[in-house]
Design an enzyme around this catalytic site. Sequence first.
Site, PDB file in Angstrom:
ATOM      1  N   TYR A  30     -34.376  17.117  49.768  1.00  0.00           N
ATOM      2  CA  TYR A  30     -33.634  16.020  49.264  1.00  0.00           C
ATOM      3  C   TYR A  30     -34.519  15.327  47.792  1.00  0.00           C
ATOM      4  CZ  TYR A  30     -30.739  15.484  53.551  1.00  0.00           C
ATOM      5  OH  TYR A  30     -29.804  16.177  54.408  1.00  0.00           O
ATOM      6  N   GLU A  35     -30.330  12.546  33.217  1.00  0.00           N
ATOM      7  CA  GLU A  35     -30.912  11.517  32.589  1.00  0.00           C
ATOM      8  C   GLU A  35     -31.681  11.629  31.125  1.00  0.00           C
ATOM      9  OE1 GLU A  35     -30.314   8.279  33.293  1.00  0.00           O
ATOM     10  OE2 GLU A  35     -29.058   8.819  34.722  1.00  0.00           O
ATOM     11  N   GLU A  84     -39.784   5.792  35.937  1.00  0.00           N
ATOM     12  CA  GLU A  84     -38.374   6.068  35.244  1.00  0.00           C
ATOM     13  C   GLU A  84     -37.428   6.457  36.428  1.00  0.00           C
ATOM     14  OE1 GLU A  84     -35.491   5.634  32.672  1.00  0.00           O
ATOM     15  OE2 GLU A  84     -37.360   5.599  31.870  1.00  0.00           O
ATOM     16  N   GLU A 139     -30.769   1.128  38.472  1.00  0.00           N
ATOM     17  CA  GLU A 139     -29.723   0.716  37.488  1.00  0.00           C
ATOM     18  C   GLU A 139     -28.359   1.228  38.172  1.00  0.00           C
ATOM     19  OE1 GLU A 139     -30.481   2.633  33.644  1.00  0.00           O
ATOM     20  OE2 GLU A 139     -31.680   0.916  33.059  1.00  0.00           O
ATOM     21  N   LYS A 158     -32.014  -5.150  35.604  1.00  0.00           N
ATOM     22  CA  LYS A 158     -32.190  -3.894  35.000  1.00  0.00           C
ATOM     23  C   LYS A 158     -33.480  -3.928  33.836  1.00  0.00           C
ATOM     24  CE  LYS A 158     -27.784  -1.922  34.987  1.00  0.00           C
ATOM     25  NZ  LYS A 158     -26.556  -1.732  34.294  1.00  0.00           N
ATOM     26  N   ASP A 159     -33.471  -5.149  33.162  1.00  0.00           N
ATOM     27  CA  ASP A 159     -34.538  -5.413  32.111  1.00  0.00           C
ATOM     28  C   ASP A 159     -35.902  -5.400  32.807  1.00  0.00           C
ATOM     29  OD1 ASP A 159     -32.302  -5.486  30.215  1.00  0.00           O
ATOM     30  OD2 ASP A 159     -32.686  -7.802  30.235  1.00  0.00           O
TER      31      ASP A 159
END
Length: 120
Positions: free
Chosen positions: A15, A27, A68, A75, A93-94
Site C-alpha cells: 500500500y 502530484e 508534501e 488537501e 490547507k495553508d
Amino acid sequence: MPTSFIKGRLKGCVYAFKGGILLLKTEASIQVQFGIAILITIAGFYFQISPTEWMIQTLCIGMVMSIEGLNTAVEEIADFVHPDFHNKIGKIKDIAAGAVGIAALIAVIVAGIIYVPKVF
C-alpha cells in the site's frame, strides 16, 4: 499468528509503494521535488560528498517529500469533507502547505551548507 503479522506488514508495504507511485504520477509538486532530488543526488556524486553529508541530504529529501505527501493527503481529505470554499478548510490547507515550505527551506539551507563550499 506470526505469519499473519508478516503478511500484514508486507501488505502495508505494498500500500505504501502504491501511494508513493500515485503521488509521483498525479502530484505536480512531488514531481518537481523528485526532479530536484535526482539533480541533488547527481550533484552529490559529482562533488563526492561525505557519508555524513549523504545521510543529511537523504534525510532532507525524505523529509520534504514525506511532508508534501502528508500535505496532499490533508488537501484531499479537506476537499472531500468540504468541497466548497470554507475559511477554516483554507486555513488547514495553508498550515499544511506551510509545513512543506518550512521543510523545503531547511533543505535548501542544508544544500547550501553542503554545496556552496564545494562550488567556490
